[in-house]
Design a protein around this motif. Structure first.
Motif, mmCIF file in Angstrom:
data_model
loop_
_atom_site.group_PDB
_atom_site.id
_atom_site.type_symbol
_atom_site.label_atom_id
_atom_site.label_comp_id
_atom_site.label_asym_id
_atom_site.label_seq_id
_atom_site.Cartn_x
_atom_site.Cartn_y
_atom_site.Cartn_z
ATOM 1 N N ARG A 64 93.401 41.623 23.452
ATOM 2 C CA ARG A 64 92.250 42.329 22.915
ATOM 3 C C ARG A 64 91.276 41.345 22.266
ATOM 4 N N TRP A 65 90.029 41.763 22.243
ATOM 5 C CA TRP A 65 89.001 40.977 21.559
ATOM 6 C C TRP A 65 89.122 41.241 20.057
ATOM 7 N N THR A 66 89.186 40.187 19.257
ATOM 8 C CA THR A 66 89.451 40.327 17.826
ATOM 9 C C THR A 66 88.190 40.099 16.998
ATOM 10 N N GLY A 67 88.290 40.439 15.731
ATOM 11 C CA GLY A 67 87.168 40.222 14.822
ATOM 12 C C GLY A 67 86.806 38.761 14.688
ATOM 13 N N ILE A 68 87.795 37.885 14.575
ATOM 14 C CA ILE A 68 87.506 36.458 14.427
ATOM 15 C C ILE A 68 86.851 35.908 15.689
ATOM 16 N N ALA A 69 87.255 36.423 16.857
ATOM 17 C CA ALA A 69 86.603 35.988 18.091
ATOM 18 C C ALA A 69 85.136 36.396 18.094
ATOM 19 N N SER A 70 84.832 37.547 17.497
ATOM 20 C CA SER A 70 83.450 38.032 17.468
ATOM 21 C C SER A 70 82.556 37.133 16.644
ATOM 22 N N TRP A 71 82.984 36.818 15.403
ATOM 23 C CA TRP A 71 82.064 36.046 14.560
ATOM 24 C C TRP A 71 82.041 34.569 14.922
ATOM 25 N N VAL A 72 83.163 34.018 15.347
ATOM 26 C CA VAL A 72 83.141 32.626 15.814
ATOM 27 C C VAL A 72 82.342 32.538 17.112
ATOM 28 N N GLY A 73 82.528 33.511 17.991
ATOM 29 C CA GLY A 73 81.772 33.523 19.239
ATOM 30 C C GLY A 73 80.288 33.659 19.013
ATOM 31 N N ALA A 74 79.887 34.459 18.013
ATOM 32 C CA ALA A 74 78.464 34.628 17.713
ATOM 33 C C ALA A 74 77.858 33.315 17.226
ATOM 34 N N ILE A 75 78.584 32.605 16.371
ATOM 35 C CA ILE A 75 78.098 31.304 15.874
ATOM 36 C C ILE A 75 78.003 30.303 17.019
ATOM 37 N N LEU A 76 79.010 30.283 17.877
ATOM 38 C CA LEU A 76 78.985 29.371 19.025
ATOM 39 C C LEU A 76 77.852 29.736 19.980
ATOM 40 N N PHE A 77 77.608 31.027 20.160
ATOM 41 C CA PHE A 77 76.516 31.474 21.034
ATOM 42 C C PHE A 77 75.172 30.935 20.541
ATOM 43 N N VAL A 78 74.933 31.007 19.229
ATOM 44 C CA VAL A 78 73.675 30.496 18.678
ATOM 45 C C VAL A 78 73.529 29.012 18.983
ATOM 46 N N GLN A 79 74.610 28.256 18.832
ATOM 47 C CA GLN A 79 74.550 26.827 19.098
ATOM 48 C C GLN A 79 74.262 26.543 20.575
ATOM 49 N N LEU A 80 74.894 27.298 21.448
ATOM 50 C CA LEU A 80 74.649 27.122 22.887
ATOM 51 C C LEU A 80 73.220 27.511 23.251
ATOM 52 N N LEU A 81 72.712 28.574 22.634
ATOM 53 C CA LEU A 81 71.334 28.996 22.881
ATOM 54 C C LEU A 81 70.353 27.922 22.422
#
Length: 342
Positions: free
Chosen positions: A197-214
């Motif tokens: 399952r997709w977890t809460g920590i994956a959501s916020w770490v993924g969001a931060i990583l997404f900003v960096q990739l963008l």
């Protein structure tokens, strides 16, 4: 024997998806070379079938060169710099190879998918996910053409950095989806009854990583890596001068100096987030924690080296490739944490 009674092959499916994921990483590398050699506008038409064949005669090469000569890039940048047919063939090759590799990845996904489907080898609940990954691959090609077309409009001398970011981030999202699905299938092969399952920590770490990739995609699209060849300071100061005349929103999305600054310092926020994730992952699968730490450590070093070398081709390409590997290691770590929840 009906399809429903045929044995599924989750391990084989997982290995196939990992091979496709490797090809996507290779695609990211070739895309980086295409971007850094300014090759993206060398092919001015989108021919999904016949475009797989390069020009085979001198007349065909001259026709392609003539089409390129109508672009704003040639008329403003490469033409005045003295580009001849030999130089055009070099940039044409990278764009053609980039598109050819995209076609090959499509075949490497679609043909085995059809085979597994006909053989009844796809486990229950995975057909929709695999079709969605195939659709993402198709969208990637469409977004790539929209990106190229954005650079062919009027007097444009480069592609839109917005379309470039959509093109790159779709590739990285697809990569993450391939890794996640392959890991689910490997778990299924070992007897796990439910996917992660997709977890809460994956959501916020993924969001931060997404900003960096963008931010990284926008830096690449605007050639903002050339805004400074020093680190940690820019223009001899921590915060560089940038264009404030059009408002902060415009500056954050268009000003190369501000974007370069944000990309180099948001990286440390991403590092902190990834360290938190890796510490959660370590007691479960130590190798995944090591992979996350290794990926962001090398990525930081390559980022600094890219700045210091004035965006040297192979250093910058390595920086982009390790960025893709960082996405893969993040997907691995997020999947491990999701297994514990499942």
């Amino acid at each position: 024997m009906s399809n429903s009674s045929k044995p599924t092959r989750p391990a084989a499916l997982a290995n196939w998806l990992m091979i496709v994921a490797f090809l996507v990483v290779l695609m990211v590398a070739v895309g980086g070379i295409t971007r850094l050699t300014e090759s993206g506008l060398s092919i001015t038409q989108w021919k999904p079938i016949t475009g797989a064949i390069p020009p085979l005669s001198e007349a065909a090469w001259q026709a392609e060169f003539a089409l390129y000569q109508t672009t704003g890039e040639y008329q403003t940048v490469t033409g005045p710099a003295g580009m001849d047919l030999a130089a055009f063939k070099f940039i044409f090759f990278w764009e053609w190879f980039h598109r050819l590799l995209g076609r090959l990845i499509g075949l490497a996904f679609a043909v085995p998918l059809a085979w597994f489907w006909i053989r009844g080898a796809i486990p229950q609940g995975y057909k929709g996910r695999l079709v969605a990954l195939l659709a993402l691959g198709g969208l990637q090609g469409v977004f790539g053409w929209f990106m190229v077309r954005s650079g062919l409009a009027g007097t444009m001398t480069d592609v839109s950095h917005f379309w470039l970011s959509i093109h790159l981030l779709t590739a990285l999202f697809t990569l993450g989806g391939l890794i996640w699905t392959a890991l689910d299938l490997r778990q299924l092969a070992t007897g796990a009854s439910r996917p992660a399952r997709w977890t809460g920590i994956a959501s916020w770490v993924g969001a931060i990583l997404f900003v960096q990739l963008l931010l990284g995609a926008w830096v690449a699209g605007l050639n903002a890596g050339l805004a400074s060849d020093t680190w940690p300071l820019m223009q001899g100061q921590l915060v560089p001068e940038y264009d404030r005349s059009r408002g902060l929103a415009w500056a954050v999305t268009h000003d190369p100096f501000l974007l370069h600054f944000l990309h180099r310092w948001w990286a440390w926020i991403a590092v902190i987030a990834l360290v938190v994730m890796a510490r959660r992952v370590k007691p479960l699968v130590r190798q995944a924690s090591v992979a996350i730490h290794t990926a962001f450590g090398i990525q930081i070093l390559l980022g600094v080296a890219t700045v210091w070398t004035g965006v040297a081709l192979w250093v910058a390409v390595a920086h982009q490739v390790v960025g893709a590997l960082l996405v893969a290691s993040f997907a691995w770590g997020a999947h491990i944490l999701g297994r514990r929840t499942a």
